[in-house]
Design an enzyme around this catalytic site. Structure first.
Site, PDB file in Angstrom:
ATOM      1  NE  ARG A 110     -31.385 -15.835  -9.119  1.00  0.00           N
ATOM      2  CZ  ARG A 110     -31.565 -14.989 -10.136  1.00  0.00           C
ATOM      3  NH1 ARG A 110     -32.768 -14.593 -10.450  1.00  0.00           N
ATOM      4  NH2 ARG A 110     -30.538 -14.572 -10.876  1.00  0.00           N
TER       5      ARG A 110
ATOM      6  CG  ASP B  34     -40.114 -16.746 -17.785  1.00  0.00           C
ATOM      7  OD1 ASP B  34     -40.323 -15.673 -17.166  1.00  0.00           O
ATOM      8  OD2 ASP B  34     -39.151 -16.894 -18.569  1.00  0.00           O
TER       9      ASP B  34
ATOM     10  CB  CYS C  17     -37.839 -16.956 -12.982  1.00  0.00           C
ATOM     11  SG  CYS C  17     -38.518 -16.432 -14.564  1.00  0.00           S
TER      12      CYS C  17
ATOM     13  NE  ARG D  24     -30.134 -10.802 -16.471  1.00  0.00           N
ATOM     14  CZ  ARG D  24     -31.280 -10.846 -15.776  1.00  0.00           C
ATOM     15  NH1 ARG D  24     -32.190  -9.906 -15.943  1.00  0.00           N
ATOM     16  NH2 ARG D  24     -31.513 -11.823 -14.926  1.00  0.00           N
TER      17      ARG D  24
ATOM     18  CD  GLN E 106     -34.950 -17.531 -11.338  1.00  0.00           C
ATOM     19  OE1 GLN E 106     -34.647 -16.372 -11.513  1.00  0.00           O
ATOM     20  NE2 GLN E 106     -35.634 -17.928 -10.290  1.00  0.00           N
TER      21      GLN E 106
ATOM     22  CG  HIS F 199     -31.922 -17.056 -15.717  1.00  0.00           C
ATOM     23  ND1 HIS F 199     -30.808 -16.592 -15.052  1.00  0.00           N
ATOM     24  CD2 HIS F 199     -32.968 -16.305 -15.245  1.00  0.00           C
ATOM     25  CE1 HIS F 199     -31.159 -15.614 -14.240  1.00  0.00           C
ATOM     26  NE2 HIS F 199     -32.453 -15.426 -14.330  1.00  0.00           N
TER      27      HIS F 199
HETATM   28  N1  NVA Z   1     -37.544 -15.386 -19.889  1.00  0.00           N
HETATM   29  C1  NVA Z   1     -37.366 -14.142 -19.171  1.00  0.00           C
HETATM   30  C2  NVA Z   1     -36.705 -14.408 -17.867  1.00  0.00           C
HETATM   31  C3  NVA Z   1     -36.534 -13.175 -16.999  1.00  0.00           C
HETATM   32  C4  NVA Z   1     -35.852 -13.491 -15.695  1.00  0.00           C
HETATM   33  C5  NVA Z   1     -36.574 -13.175 -20.006  1.00  0.00           C
HETATM   34  O1  NVA Z   1     -35.555 -13.582 -20.578  1.00  0.00           O
HETATM   35  O2  NVA Z   1     -36.958 -12.005 -20.099  1.00  0.00           O
HETATM   36  N1   CP Z   2     -35.595 -13.721 -12.262  1.00  0.00           N
HETATM   37  C1   CP Z   2     -34.691 -12.787 -12.637  1.00  0.00           C
HETATM   38  O1   CP Z   2     -33.632 -13.101 -13.151  1.00  0.00           O
HETATM   39  O2   CP Z   2     -35.081 -11.535 -12.352  1.00  0.00           O
HETATM   40  P1   CP Z   2     -34.364 -10.199 -12.829  1.00  0.00           P
HETATM   41  O3   CP Z   2     -34.543 -10.108 -14.335  1.00  0.00           O
HETATM   42  O4   CP Z   2     -35.070  -9.102 -12.105  1.00  0.00           O
HETATM   43  O5   CP Z   2     -32.907 -10.269 -12.496  1.00  0.00           O
END
Ligand code: NVA
Ligand code: CP
Length: 317
Positions: A297, A229, A269, A103, A133, A130
């Site tokens: 997931r 989101d 998500c 990540r 997801q 992502h």
């Molecule tokens: N758009 C959000 C998704 C989190 C799973 C972020 O990048 O923080």
């Molecule tokens: N939806 C998602 O990716 O959640 P986290 O940021 O908690 O991993």
């Protein structure tokens, strides 16, 4: 055999995704009776430059259930945080590990890792995409429609509401259209789909479609799924106040949900910020399938890992 990665939604063909869904459904059905040990004796690293609850835990558990071993690699205790190059890090960890789940902020870090190393790399979220997801969410919609069958998604209308210039919006554009869905994105003009995804879509053949519609009420008409989101993604914190102000007209509340198709599903998500992008009432409505998404997931990522892990094993046989 060339090392396979999962960096973006189109890294698996339509037919492969269909098989992945079948495998994920099987893993889910038989979870209590064990899972074939596709990652037997394999060690997978998990390098996270951003916070995570769902992704980190579901990968950790998934790797264990597939018979593998996972190592959480704290970026702050890795030399990469003190300037060691991505290329050298990728080459070194490829000598120890069978795969990496990463990540990161910059999508190009994952591309470089994949290019320079020799083990499968899985995208656990970047600022651009992502994909774990989206595969999970598509699987969850297919599950709700009946048989977890990818073909059931063809022609289904999913409306993404809010920050349409975000990783989740980009992933719905690429992944949803790849899977034959009709994706509508609705948000303020300042946050409409950005150049990077539009450029990628110009060079990608897809079965479905995508379209930006500024007016949220017009956007949700006939929607099978309403998705939102957070308004402030990880890395956007400095713009929090401006974003909350600009995105306020795009909140998913009962009034907006009721303008979609009767029985339309609500998805997020997570993590959610009730009172901002969505109201608590919508999160609690029977149409909301947010916790099924979160659970899935695990099952879908196990299927992704199993395919990549088996490929890796073949490479060394
Ligand atoms: N758009 C959000 C998704 C989190 C799973 C972020 O990048 O923080
Ligand atoms: N939806 C998602 O990716 O959640 P986290 O940021 O908690 O991993």
């Amino acid at each position: 055999m060339k090392t396979r990665h999962f960096l973006k939604e189109t890294d698996f063909t339509y037919e492969e995704i269909s098989e992945l869904f079948a495998m994920a459904a099987d893993f889910k059905r038989h979870r209590n009776h064990g899972t074939p040990p596709s990652l037997d004796k394999q060690s997978w690293g998990m390098l996270f430059f951003k916070n995570s609850t769902r992704t980190r835990i579901s990968f950790d558990v998934g790797i264990a259930e597939l018979g593998g071993h996972s190592l959480f690699l704290d970026k702050n205790s890795m030399q990469i945080s003190r300037g060691e190059s991505v290329a050298d890090t990728a080459k070194v960890v490829s000598r120890y590990l069978h795969g990496m789940v990463i990540r990161a902020y910059d999508h190009s870090l994952l591309e470089e890792f994949a290019e320079e190393g020799s083990i499968p790399i899985v995208n656990a979220l970047t600022d651009f995409l992502h994909p774990c997801q989206i595969y999970t969410d598509a699987f969850t919609i297919a599950e709700k429609l009946g048989e977890s069958d990818l073909a059931s998604l063809v022609g289904k209308k999913l409306v993404f509401m809010g920050d349409c210039d975000s990783n989740m919006a980009n992933s719905w554009i690429l992944g949803g259209a790849h899977m034959g869905m009709d994706i509508v994105l609705s948000g303020p003009p300042e946050y409409q789909p950005g150049e990077q995804i539009l450029e990628l879509m110009k060079n990608t053949e897809v079965r479905g479609s995508f379209e930006y519609v500024e007016d949220p009420v017009a956007a949700v008409a006939g929607a099978d799924v309403l998705y939102t989101d957070v308004w402030v993604s990880m890395g956007d914190e400095a713009e929090a106040e401006v974003r909350k102000q600009k995105l306020a007209p795009y909140q998913v509340n009962l009034d907006l949900l009721n303008k979609a198709k009767p029985g339309a599903l609500f998805m997020h998500c997570l993590p959610a910020h009730p009172g901002e992008e969505v109201t608590q009432e919508v999160l609690d409505t029977p149409n909301s399938i947010i916790f099924d998404q979160a659970e899935n997931r695990l099952h879908v990522q196990k299927a992704i890992l199993a395919v990549l892990g088996i490929n890796k094993a073949q490479k060394h046989s």
